[in-house]
Design an enzyme around this catalytic site. Structure first.
Site, short mmCIF file in Angstrom:
data_model
loop_
_atom_site.label_atom_id
_atom_site.label_comp_id
_atom_site.label_asym_id
_atom_site.label_seq_id
_atom_site.Cartn_x
_atom_site.Cartn_y
_atom_site.Cartn_z
CE LYS A 53 7.48 15.71 -23.76
NZ LYS A 53 8.43 14.75 -23.18
CD GLN A 97 8.63 13.04 -19.93
OE1 GLN A 97 7.87 13.30 -20.87
NE2 GLN A 97 9.81 13.61 -19.81
CG ASP A 120 11.05 10.93 -26.96
OD1 ASP A 120 10.91 12.12 -27.32
OD2 ASP A 120 10.85 10.53 -25.80
#
Ligand code: NAP
Length: 281
Positions: A53, A97, A120
């Site tokens: 990422k 995460q 997200d």
């Protein structure tokens, strides 16, 4: 023999779009789009995902800020830190995460991220907007990427029977909602579904998000179907999808490989979500 859906190529196009939008934002705002990446503990797969990422941010001209926390960090410490990121003017997107260590409630942490910075798309506000068909929310990265992969085949989604195996909050449920919003007729299957094959054999579009290596076999697939394999199952011999690719590709019309299918799209959509979030501030 099926056509392979090249996730790397589609993801590269999405990243080019994100890069152009990020450059335009920087020109107008006088600063780069910023993504905060928060990792707690040292889960090996999470380390790989975070590295990918951060690399994608660099490729797209997005500033990434990585925050690493010790495995023993408490939930309240993490939530307090997320509050600071919510108020930080250089941060447009926040990514925590997953998975988090067991003593931390993931839902509470996701809820602590401002919906505007929820890169997200897991926050209840954004998930709710998706289910209501409202267009101004952030759509979860993996489902958003899957829709792009299906569209890349040229097969229209409207009117098709889409079968999703899996009902998790991060993949199964949101991809089912997105397919419905795109006018598919959607069936969601899960571990309590009886006679699973009866459903999968009628799927024009089959999305496998089970988390079990080679769970979907060729005899479960309708000839010519679009097969999207979300699975990322690692063992000592390598990385495998949820679909028995080598045999399934003889039956499916279009199929995603693992690796090189859904995975690169998830990362590309994270960057696009962050850039679009910055432009909408
Ligand atoms: P998850 O939370 O473990 O959900 C798995 C789902 O599969 C559950 O809904 C479960 O049903 C269902 N299931 C399990 N056994 C089944 C069976 N025998 N028959 C039918 N359904 C069954 O997993 P997830 O987070 O959605 O992830 C799924 C996979 O995608 C994993 O391999 C993950 O690593 C991968 N993934 C990949 C990406 C990417 O970027 N490529 C992103 C996210 C996830 P119940 O609800 O009844 O338990």
């Amino acid at each position: 023999m099926s056509e392979i859906i090249d996730g790397k190529a589609v993801a590269a196009r999405i990243k080019e779009t994100a890069k152009a939008r990020a450059a335009e934002f920087e020109r107008v705002a006088g600063r780069k789009v910023g993504l905060a990446v928060v990792r707690v503990g040292d889960d090996p797969a999470s380390c790989i995902y975070v590295r990918n990422k951060v690399k994608a941010c660099e490729q797209c001209g997005v500033a990434s800020y990585t925050y690493l926390f010790d495995e023993k960090t408490t939930q309240s410490e993490l939530i307090e830190f997320l509050g600071k990121l919510n108020a930080d003017g250089k941060i447009d997107g926040i990514l925590v995460q997953l998975p988090l260590p067991e003593h931390i409630d993931e839902r509470a942490c996701i809820a602590a991220i401002s919906p505007q910075k929820d890169a997200d798309g897991f926050n209840v506000v954004n998930a709710g907007k998706l289910f209501l068909g409202e267009r101004d929310g952030t759509i979860a990265c993996t489902p958003r990427g899957i829709i792009e992969l299906i569209k890349a085949t040229g097969v229209p989604i409207a009117g098709k029977h889409a079968v999703v195996i899996g009902r998790s909050n991060i993949v199964g449920k949101p991809i089912a909602a997105l397919l419905l919003n795109n006018d598919a007729t959607v069936t969601v299957c899960h571990s309590k579904t009886r006679d699973l094959r009866d459903y999968t054999l009628t799927a024009d579009i089959l999305v496998a998000a089970v988390g079990k290596k080679h769970f979907v076999t060729a005899d479960m697939i309708k000839r010519g179907a679009v097969v999207i394999d979300v699975g990322m199952n690692r063992d000592e011999t390598g990385l495998y999808g949820d679909v028995d690719y080598d045999n399934a590709k003889n039956v499916a019309g279009y199929i995603t490989p693992v690796p090189g299918g859904v995975g690169p799209m998830t990362v590309a959509m994270l960057i696009l979500n962050t850039v679009d979030g910055a432009r909408n501030e």
